[in-house]
Scaffold this motif. Structure first.
Motif, PDB file in Angstrom:
ATOM      1  N   LEU A  21       0.826  -1.206   0.000  1.00  0.00           N
ATOM      2  CA  LEU A  21       0.000   0.000   0.000  1.00  0.00           C
ATOM      3  C   LEU A  21       0.862   1.260   0.000  1.00  0.00           C
ATOM      4  O   LEU A  21       0.572   2.223  -0.714  1.00  0.00           O
ATOM      5  CB  LEU A  21      -0.947  -0.011   1.203  1.00  0.00           C
ATOM      6  N   ARG A  22       1.923   1.260   0.783  1.00  0.00           N
ATOM      7  CA  ARG A  22       2.823   2.422   0.804  1.00  0.00           C
ATOM      8  C   ARG A  22       3.519   2.610  -0.541  1.00  0.00           C
ATOM      9  O   ARG A  22       3.749   3.738  -0.973  1.00  0.00           O
ATOM     10  CB  ARG A  22       3.835   2.276   1.934  1.00  0.00           C
ATOM     11  N   ALA A  23       3.851   1.501  -1.199  1.00  0.00           N
ATOM     12  CA  ALA A  23       4.489   1.590  -2.515  1.00  0.00           C
ATOM     13  C   ALA A  23       3.567   2.250  -3.531  1.00  0.00           C
ATOM     14  O   ALA A  23       4.031   2.798  -4.536  1.00  0.00           O
ATOM     15  CB  ALA A  23       4.882   0.196  -3.001  1.00  0.00           C
ATOM     16  N   PHE A 103      -4.911 -14.699  -1.202  1.00  0.00           N
ATOM     17  CA  PHE A 103      -5.339 -13.776  -2.238  1.00  0.00           C
ATOM     18  C   PHE A 103      -4.141 -13.304  -3.054  1.00  0.00           C
ATOM     19  O   PHE A 103      -2.988 -13.429  -2.641  1.00  0.00           O
ATOM     20  CB  PHE A 103      -6.035 -12.565  -1.618  1.00  0.00           C
ATOM     21  N   ASN A 104      -4.433 -12.769  -4.220  1.00  0.00           N
ATOM     22  CA  ASN A 104      -3.410 -12.189  -5.079  1.00  0.00           C
ATOM     23  C   ASN A 104      -3.274 -10.711  -4.721  1.00  0.00           C
ATOM     24  O   ASN A 104      -4.264  -9.988  -4.712  1.00  0.00           O
ATOM     25  CB  ASN A 104      -3.822 -12.351  -6.547  1.00  0.00           C
ATOM     26  N   MET A 109      -5.008  -4.919  -4.576  1.00  0.00           N
ATOM     27  CA  MET A 109      -4.704  -3.511  -4.824  1.00  0.00           C
ATOM     28  C   MET A 109      -5.686  -2.909  -5.835  1.00  0.00           C
ATOM     29  O   MET A 109      -6.077  -1.740  -5.720  1.00  0.00           O
ATOM     30  CB  MET A 109      -3.277  -3.353  -5.338  1.00  0.00           C
ATOM     31  N   ALA A 110      -6.119  -3.712  -6.820  1.00  0.00           N
ATOM     32  CA  ALA A 110      -7.112  -3.235  -7.785  1.00  0.00           C
ATOM     33  C   ALA A 110      -8.444  -2.966  -7.081  1.00  0.00           C
ATOM     34  O   ALA A 110      -9.124  -1.978  -7.367  1.00  0.00           O
ATOM     35  CB  ALA A 110      -7.298  -4.258  -8.903  1.00  0.00           C
ATOM     36  N   LEU A 116     -11.881   3.082  -3.389  1.00  0.00           N
ATOM     37  CA  LEU A 116     -11.561   4.471  -3.070  1.00  0.00           C
ATOM     38  C   LEU A 116     -12.183   5.469  -4.051  1.00  0.00           C
ATOM     39  O   LEU A 116     -12.272   6.651  -3.759  1.00  0.00           O
ATOM     40  CB  LEU A 116     -10.040   4.669  -3.046  1.00  0.00           C
ATOM     41  N   ARG A 117     -12.621   4.954  -5.216  1.00  0.00           N
ATOM     42  CA  ARG A 117     -13.257   5.854  -6.173  1.00  0.00           C
ATOM     43  C   ARG A 117     -14.655   6.218  -5.697  1.00  0.00           C
ATOM     44  O   ARG A 117     -15.342   5.440  -5.054  1.00  0.00           O
ATOM     45  CB  ARG A 117     -13.367   5.193  -7.551  1.00  0.00           C
ATOM     46  N   ARG A 118     -15.090   7.385  -6.082  1.00  0.00           N
ATOM     47  CA  ARG A 118     -16.462   7.789  -5.791  1.00  0.00           C
ATOM     48  C   ARG A 118     -17.404   6.891  -6.555  1.00  0.00           C
ATOM     49  O   ARG A 118     -17.195   6.604  -7.725  1.00  0.00           O
ATOM     50  CB  ARG A 118     -16.696   9.237  -6.222  1.00  0.00           C
ATOM     51  N   ASN A 119     -18.484   6.449  -5.905  1.00  0.00           N
ATOM     52  CA  ASN A 119     -19.413   5.527  -6.543  1.00  0.00           C
ATOM     53  C   ASN A 119     -20.219   6.238  -7.618  1.00  0.00           C
ATOM     54  O   ASN A 119     -21.004   7.134  -7.322  1.00  0.00           O
ATOM     55  CB  ASN A 119     -20.366   4.939  -5.485  1.00  0.00           C
ATOM     56  N   PRO A 120     -20.066   5.860  -8.902  1.00  0.00           N
ATOM     57  CA  PRO A 120     -20.770   6.571  -9.958  1.00  0.00           C
ATOM     58  C   PRO A 120     -22.277   6.405  -9.907  1.00  0.00           C
ATOM     59  O   PRO A 120     -23.019   7.292 -10.314  1.00  0.00           O
ATOM     60  CB  PRO A 120     -20.191   5.957 -11.239  1.00  0.00           C
ATOM     61  N   ALA A 121     -22.760   5.259  -9.411  1.00  0.00           N
ATOM     62  CA  ALA A 121     -24.204   5.063  -9.343  1.00  0.00           C
ATOM     63  C   ALA A 121     -24.850   6.091  -8.425  1.00  0.00           C
ATOM     64  O   ALA A 121     -25.877   6.699  -8.753  1.00  0.00           O
ATOM     65  CB  ALA A 121     -24.509   3.646  -8.842  1.00  0.00           C
TER      66      ALA A 121
END
Length: 225
Positions: A21-23, A103-104, A109-110, A116-121
């Motif tokens: 996460l820091r990377a 988990f991968n 990370m994806a 973290l994105r704003r929910n478009p709906a």
């Protein structure tokens, strides 16, 4: 830069997540118990929480309930529990995503980026949906049924918002799953059945004969006036 709280009692996993996460430019704090997680959450106000369910004191679902009493911050559950009931319970309590261990890291990370994105709906949903005593205020996250408050979880809000922005048209199962839970979903139709039943019990006068949340068999769902 986003602030992320990692809640897990595995020190190796803590270190792995902190490094990754820091990377990617995030600020990271960690908590090894449920009690410490709740304290850290309200002290630090993170932008996202990665939460293990198997904690040594409080169960992760209980931690999630406590966070959801006052916050809609995105929560990704990270757990070795792989039963469908465990996933549905966590999602019902307001988790935004559920990742099974092992988990991968790149996939996780994806999912962090998506959460973290704003929910478009919700951004595109109408300000208010009102019909037959039901009022859904998407801008204020407030619902009433015949003047009485109705509590909807963050996931329930996202599902209704995605339906509302399609203005009464049928939305496919796959579209709903990807819009509400993320791009890696699409075949988990049982999630929709569970959440549709829960929502109907809250918003419909007669949940057995719904007027607003309509299932079109084999196609998807629509929100109807």
């Amino acid at each position: 830069m986003s602030r992320i709280l990692v809640v897990d009692d595995d020190s190796v996993l803590q270190r792995t997540l902190r490094l990754n996460l820091r990377a990617r430019g995030h600020e990271v704090s960690v908590a090894a118990t449920g009690t410490a997680a709740v304290t850290a959450f309200f002290a630090e106000q993170p932008d996202l929480v990665i939460l293990d369910l198997g904690l040594p004191d409080l169960d992760g679902v209980e931690v999630l309930r406590r966070l959801r009493q006052s916050s809609a911050v995105p929560v990704i559950v990270l757990s070795a529990r792989q039963q469908a009931d465990d996933k549905v319970e966590a999602l019902d309590e307001g988790a935004d995503d559920y990742v099974s261990k092992p988990f991968n890291v790149d996939e996780l990370m994806a999912r962090v980026r998506v959460a973290l994105r704003r929910n478009p709906a919700e951004a595109d949903a109408p300000e208010e949906f009102a019909s037959g005593g039901l009022v859904l205020s998407f801008s204020a996250h407030r619902a009433t049924r015949d003047g009485r408050p109705v509590h909807l979880t963050p996931t329930e809000w996202r599902l209704l918002a995605e339906l509302a922005r399609h203005d009464g048209r049928v939305v496919s199962h796959e579209t709903l799953l990807r819009a509400v839970w993320g791009p890696s979903y699409g075949s988990e139709h049982h999630y929709l059945r569970v959440f549709a039943n829960q929502i109907r019990r809250k918003i419909e006068t007669d949940p057995a004969h719904p007027r607003h949340l309509i299932n079109e068999p084999g196609l998807g769902y629509r929100l109807s006036l």
